[in-house]
Design an enzyme around this catalytic site. Structure first.
Site, PDB file in Angstrom:
ATOM      1  N   SER A  57       0.835  -1.203   0.000  1.00  0.00           N
ATOM      2  CA  SER A  57       0.000   0.000   0.000  1.00  0.00           C
ATOM      3  C   SER A  57       0.866   1.248   0.000  1.00  0.00           C
ATOM      4  O   SER A  57       1.976   1.255   0.545  1.00  0.00           O
ATOM      5  CB  SER A  57      -0.908   0.016   1.232  1.00  0.00           C
ATOM      6  N   PRO A  67       4.513   7.673   9.236  1.00  0.00           N
ATOM      7  CA  PRO A  67       4.033   6.923  10.405  1.00  0.00           C
ATOM      8  C   PRO A  67       2.710   7.437  10.952  1.00  0.00           C
ATOM      9  O   PRO A  67       1.977   6.691  11.608  1.00  0.00           O
ATOM     10  CB  PRO A  67       5.157   7.121  11.435  1.00  0.00           C
TER      11      PRO A  67
END
Length: 389
Positions: A247, A253
């Site tokens: 993906s 993050p």
């Protein structure tokens, strides 16, 4: 009282419309699955459907709060499965350290996560391919096996394997495979109570709340340990090419997908990607944008390091993604690439589009940042919190 009930029903209907807009918006987010919302709505609909209540202004009844199912890909619209005619000299020089094949040059291909929407489309695409000797589809449940047979019949072998709990069962489908396509991913399930709280907050115009999610098997278990198990088995079995479909969004993050169920799904995916790169196997890593169920047939655009997320449109149909995967199986230039892909607005002409040039232009994502191991080590993982609780 009747008027208040009628107004509440109208307000609930408007909330339903709002949630449908959310569902449509999710299509534009990388790998966010509408199926988790669909299963939740199906579960809640018997409890939340409203009766026809006469309105105060002349007997018109309030609409029933019925949410339609999210669409699933219509396999019948794909037409006959395409046959990829690859020159023998390309196939013989594509894979393997010795660069040679003896006898039958067709490929044995294994697909894990084959019962998902993308997996079923890929299985159907490859079932009638003249260059595929044997197709092996791996799913984790009987339901997945049924879905596969509904879409492709008996034109492949099906294996039921839990890649986390029973990785030794991967040996049968992966042994002697030329190519392994990994499509497995943890799937979030929305918590019923959190959606009820969301409904009530909207109903009584209180402060908005966000739905909460959980995982039956966590991203750590599926997207890291499960994929690591597959890579290890591929190396043991002598697989010549591993294609890992992951993906976009892994460089950030704080991406919203990492917050779903506190699963850090993109970080665990990225950790598995790095493990594949370091394994010594021939690999191709594909980061698709937001997946849609549109017909497709658009030219792909490649990029690296999530640069394509800056575009206004950053999605790709499952059918177009399947085309990218199918071409990567047979195109030598795809090996050693880790890239992002979305669809352009230009219609693809299969007779003129040059896939060799497309893969040759693909760069390689930079895995030096973020430091996934350091980020994951700073706090307890979801799996650890579940054990401790």
């Amino acid at each position: 009282l009747s008027h208040k009930v009628s107004m509440a029903a109208h307000r609930f209907a408007s909330i339903s419309g709002f949630l449908l807009l959310v569902l449509n918006a999710i299509d534009a987010r990388p790998t966010a699955s509408r199926s988790c919302f669909k299963s939740l709505f199906n579960k809640l609909s018997p409890r939340l459907k409203t009766k026809q209540i006469p309105a105060r202004n002349g007997g018109q009844s309030a609409p029933r709060a019925v949410l339609p199912d999210a669409p699933t890909p219509d396999l019948s619209t794909l037409g006959p499965a395409r046959v990829i005619n690859i020159p023998r000299d390309i196939l013989s020089s594509q894979l393997g350290k010795d660069g040679e094949r003896e006898g039958d040059e067709r490929l044995n291909i294994a697909i894990t996560g084959a019962a998902g929407r993308t997996g079923r489309l890929l299985a159907r695409e490859l079932c009638s391919d003249a260059n595929v000797r044997e197709l092996r589809c791996v799913t984790h449940s009987k339901r997945g096996e049924k879905l596969l047979h509904e879409g492709t019949g008996e034109m492949h072998k099906t294996f039921i394997v839990d890649i986390y709990e029973n990785p030794e069962l991967l040996e049968d489908p992966i042994m002697d495979a030329d190519t392994l396509v990994i499509l497995t991913s943890a799937m979030p399930k929305i918590k019923t109570r959190s959606l009820i709280r969301l409904f009530l907050a909207k109903l009584f115009r209180r402060k908005a709340v966000r739905p909460q999610f959980r995982y039956k098997q966590t991203p750590e278990q599926v997207d890291w340990i499960g994929q690591k198990n597959q890579i290890d088995m591929a190396k043991k079995a002598g697989v010549k090419h591993v294609i890992l479909v992951s993906s976009m969004g892994g460089t950030d993050p704080s991406n919203m997908l990492n917050k779903i169920g506190n699963g850090n799904i993109l970080l665990w995916k990225r950790k598995a990607e790095k493990y594949l790169i370091d394994s010594g196997l021939n690999y191709t890593i594909i980061h698709p944008g937001g997946l849609t169920d549109k017909p497709g047939q658009f030219e792909p655009i490649n990029g690296i390091d999530d640069e394509l997320l800056q575009r206004q449109t950053r999605s790709i149909s499952r059918k177009d993604l399947v085309e990218v995967i199918s071409q990567a199986i047979f195109e030598p230039k795809s090996i050693g690439r880790a890239f992002d892909v979305i669809a352009s607005e230009k219609t693809r002409d299969d007779e003129e589009f040059d896939w060799e040039d497309f893969f040759e232009e693909c760069g390689h994502c930079d895995y030096s940042k973020p430091d996934v191991d350091e980020i994951l080590a700073t706090g307890k993982t979801l799996a650890a919190r579940m054990v401790n609780s």
